[in-house]
Motif scaffolding. Structure first.
Motif, PDB file in Angstrom:
ATOM      1  N   PHE A  67      23.058  18.865 -90.042  1.00 24.72           N
ATOM      2  CA  PHE A  67      21.778  19.025 -89.344  1.00 24.72           C
ATOM      3  C   PHE A  67      20.648  18.693 -90.307  1.00 24.72           C
ATOM      4  O   PHE A  67      20.524  19.307 -91.367  1.00 24.72           O
ATOM      5  CB  PHE A  67      21.621  20.456 -88.828  1.00 24.72           C
ATOM      6  N   HIS A  68      19.797  17.733 -89.911  1.00 23.88           N
ATOM      7  CA  HIS A  68      18.748  17.257 -90.803  1.00 23.88           C
ATOM      8  C   HIS A  68      17.387  17.923 -90.577  1.00 23.88           C
ATOM      9  O   HIS A  68      16.474  17.737 -91.383  1.00 23.88           O
ATOM     10  CB  HIS A  68      18.604  15.740 -90.673  1.00 23.88           C
ATOM     11  N   ASP A  69      17.255  18.677 -89.475  1.00 22.28           N
ATOM     12  CA  ASP A  69      16.016  19.446 -89.294  1.00 22.28           C
ATOM     13  C   ASP A  69      16.304  20.650 -88.409  1.00 22.28           C
ATOM     14  O   ASP A  69      17.292  20.689 -87.675  1.00 22.28           O
ATOM     15  CB  ASP A  69      14.875  18.584 -88.733  1.00 22.28           C
ATOM     16  N   VAL A  70      15.450  21.640 -88.470  1.00 24.73           N
ATOM     17  CA  VAL A  70      15.686  22.886 -87.739  1.00 24.73           C
ATOM     18  C   VAL A  70      15.581  22.683 -86.230  1.00 24.73           C
ATOM     19  O   VAL A  70      16.184  23.433 -85.450  1.00 24.73           O
ATOM     20  CB  VAL A  70      14.722  23.990 -88.234  1.00 24.73           C
ATOM     21  N   GLY A  71      14.860  21.665 -85.790  1.00 30.55           N
ATOM     22  CA  GLY A  71      14.811  21.363 -84.364  1.00 30.55           C
ATOM     23  C   GLY A  71      16.181  21.008 -83.829  1.00 30.55           C
ATOM     24  O   GLY A  71      16.550  21.413 -82.714  1.00 30.55           O
ATOM     25  N   ALA A  72      16.953  20.253 -84.602  1.00 25.09           N
ATOM     26  CA  ALA A  72      18.315  19.908 -84.193  1.00 25.09           C
ATOM     27  C   ALA A  72      19.169  21.160 -84.062  1.00 25.09           C
ATOM     28  O   ALA A  72      19.994  21.279 -83.149  1.00 25.09           O
ATOM     29  CB  ALA A  72      18.929  18.941 -85.202  1.00 25.09           C
TER      30      ALA A  72
END
Length: 252
Positions: A195-200
């Motif tokens: 996961f590359h960002d917390v939105g994902a």
């Protein structure tokens, strides 16, 4: 380009629909390795040789819609209401009917209706029902979620968890045999999920609800903030998905 804030990422992911079983919203934001056996390819091959087939827990019908040569009779079941409408639309292209079922209901079909039953990531496997609707010599093919899948992500939200005691491949084999099936294939895989960002992370947890039961964006905001800081410091959050493939045959 200005880096997006924690609040912006969370707000966006909390507002995006999660109906169906399409994960394309995560493109460029998260990745997950695929099992080596190629489930979609296997289903396509089995469907081409079948005359009557059933797909259980079809989700939005995404896997079944990729079958290039569907059998003359093709039916799918789905329990989650938002997915039913999606599946009915998606599966028109292969001429499949979609039947809404209750979460714990039996399969609403006559004994011996199908020579093939498939299921990708079933919520639970009703082995007795599968045997009942299979014709003698018919087969069940399923890719299932293994014990402890995405545990790193679950614990990041929920805290330390006890060792998993369900969804083990050996339990599935024992249950299949107890129901009267002959297991002809069993494979396991551990797959890296990034996961590359917390939105994902937020979008994934809203969609794959069993990863962190009871997940709520507001209630778990401190845990999400901690994940956001970790991703910004380390570049990504890594978890591991566990899958197994089981194929079983009803004796002729």
């Amino acid at each position: 380009m200005t880096e997006r804030t924690f609040d912006e990422l969370v707000a966006e992911a909390a507002a995006v629909p999660v109906d169906g079983w399409d994960f394309s919203w995560l493109d460029g934001r998260a990745t997950e390795e695929r099992p080596p056996w190629g489930y979609t390819r296997l289903v396509a091959a089995r469907m081409a040789a079948a005359s009557a087939a059933l797909d259980v827990d079809t989700g939005g019908g995404e896997v079944l819609a990729e079958v290039p040569s569907p059998p003359s009779l093709l039916v799918a079941t789905e329990a989650w209401p938002p997915n039913v409408a999606v599946a009915r639309h998606t599966l028109r292209r292969v001429g499949a009917g979609v039947v809404r079922v209750g979460p714990a209901a039996g399969l609403p079909f006559r004994d011996g209706s199908f020579d093939l039953v498939t299921s990708r990531h079933p919520v639970a496997t009703g082995w007795a029902e599968i045997v009942r609707v299979l014709r003698p010599g018919g087969a069940y093919l399923s890719q299932q979620i293994g014990a402890g899948t995405m545990r790193e992500l679950s614990e990041a939200i929920l805290g330390p968890l006890p060792p998993p005691d369900k969804r083990r491949p050996e339990q599935a084999v024992a249950a299949a045999r107890a129901a009267g099936l002959t297991v002809v294939r069993l494979e396991r895989a551990t797959l890296r999920a990034v996961f590359h960002d917390v939105g994902a992370v937020v979008w994934f947890l809203r969609k794959v609800v069993w990863t962190a039961p009871g997940f709520d964006v507001d209630r778990h905001r401190p845990q999400l903030a901690a994940l956001d800081r970790r991703i910004r410091a380390e570049g990504a959050f890594v978890a591991h998905a566990r899958r197994f493939l089981i194929e079983a045959v009803r004796p002729a």
